[in-house]
Design an enzyme around this catalytic site. Structure first.
Site: not given
Ligand code: FPP
Length: 238
Positions: A18, A35, A129
């Protein structure tokens, strides 16, 4: 399923990644760049887990609820997942990383589904892994799909619902064959599970950090593992 190992080393670590959006917004950048920075952390954390001898790593990449985000952001995330899989496959093969996908693929594009299937097929049998990516994943959705699958399997076996026990049900989940997570880490300050591995998390230790996912470092990971090692796990016993 698994009671974990009692040497203080988690066997299965799962992450709720997150804070990508907040990381980007704090820098005046579009959320999609958060992201992208998060994908770098995915690489780093995977490498750390492998070197640290953690056999199972599971990452919550896209939830069944994330579709409600702006179209642009959803598209950017799907594109990022697809390009990540294509770019990282050689490194996964080289490092003995087995890829598994959790979640309902029927909601994903044909192109992404093919890449996910290819990643799984080409890494099958690797034992360094197991990296599980939860994509279009929701714990309640997984439980419902597992319940339907369990009913089908029982009917095929000519057995009634009274034969349904925890072991049979767990074998119908997307995580079939994997140990339950010992440690679930959530970044960026929120303290909830957000529909992640709700069946499997029954006895997981939870670790929350204020660090955003793009900023989550090897030292932060080590700190969480050390903290885990200090917890007394009782699994409901005395
Ligand atoms: C939450 O941050 C994150 C996500 C909804 C997406 C997670 C995806 C990645 C880490 C990128 C790619 C993944 C892989 C496996 C290559 P948020 O957008 O909710 O952040 P915020 O709460 O600060 O708005």
């Amino acid at each position: 399923m698994s009671a974990g190992m009692d040497d203080g080393q988690p066997r299965h670590v799962a992450f709720i990644m997150d804070g990508n959006g907040r990381w980007a917004e704090a820098r005046g950048l579009p959320r999609a760049l958060g992201h992208r920075a998060g994908a770098e952390t995915v690489r780093r954390v995977t490498s750390f887990a492998r070197r640290r001898g953690i056999p199972f790593l599971t990452l919550y990449a896209f939830s069944t609820e994330n579709w409600s985000r702006p179209r642009e952001e959803v598209d950017a995330l799907m594109e990022l997942l697809s390009s990540f899989l294509a770019a990282e496959l050689p490194a996964l093969l080289e490092n003995g990383v087995r890829l598994k996908i959790l979640g309902d693929r029927t909601g994903l594009s044909e192109g992404l589904r093919q890449r996910l299937a290819a990643g799984e097929e080409r890494t099958v049998g690797l034992t360094g892994l197991t990296l599980s990516l939860a994509i279009n994943y929701g714990g309640r959705d997984e439980c419902l799909r597992a319940a339907r699958l369990a009913a089908e399997r029982l009917a095929a076996l000519g057995r009634g619902m009274e034969s349904l026990d925890q072991e049979f049900f767990a074998a119908c989940l997307d995580t079939a064959g994997m140990p339950d997570p010992d440690l679930i880490i959530r970044t960026a300050g929120e303290m909830r599970l957000s529909n992640f591995l709700i069946w499997q998390a029954a006895y997981a230790e939870l670790f929350f950090t204020r660090r955003t996912w793009p900023d989550f470092s090897d030292a932060d990971f080590e700190e969480a593992i050390l903290e885990y090692g200090k917890r007394a796990r009782k699994f409901g016993g005395a």
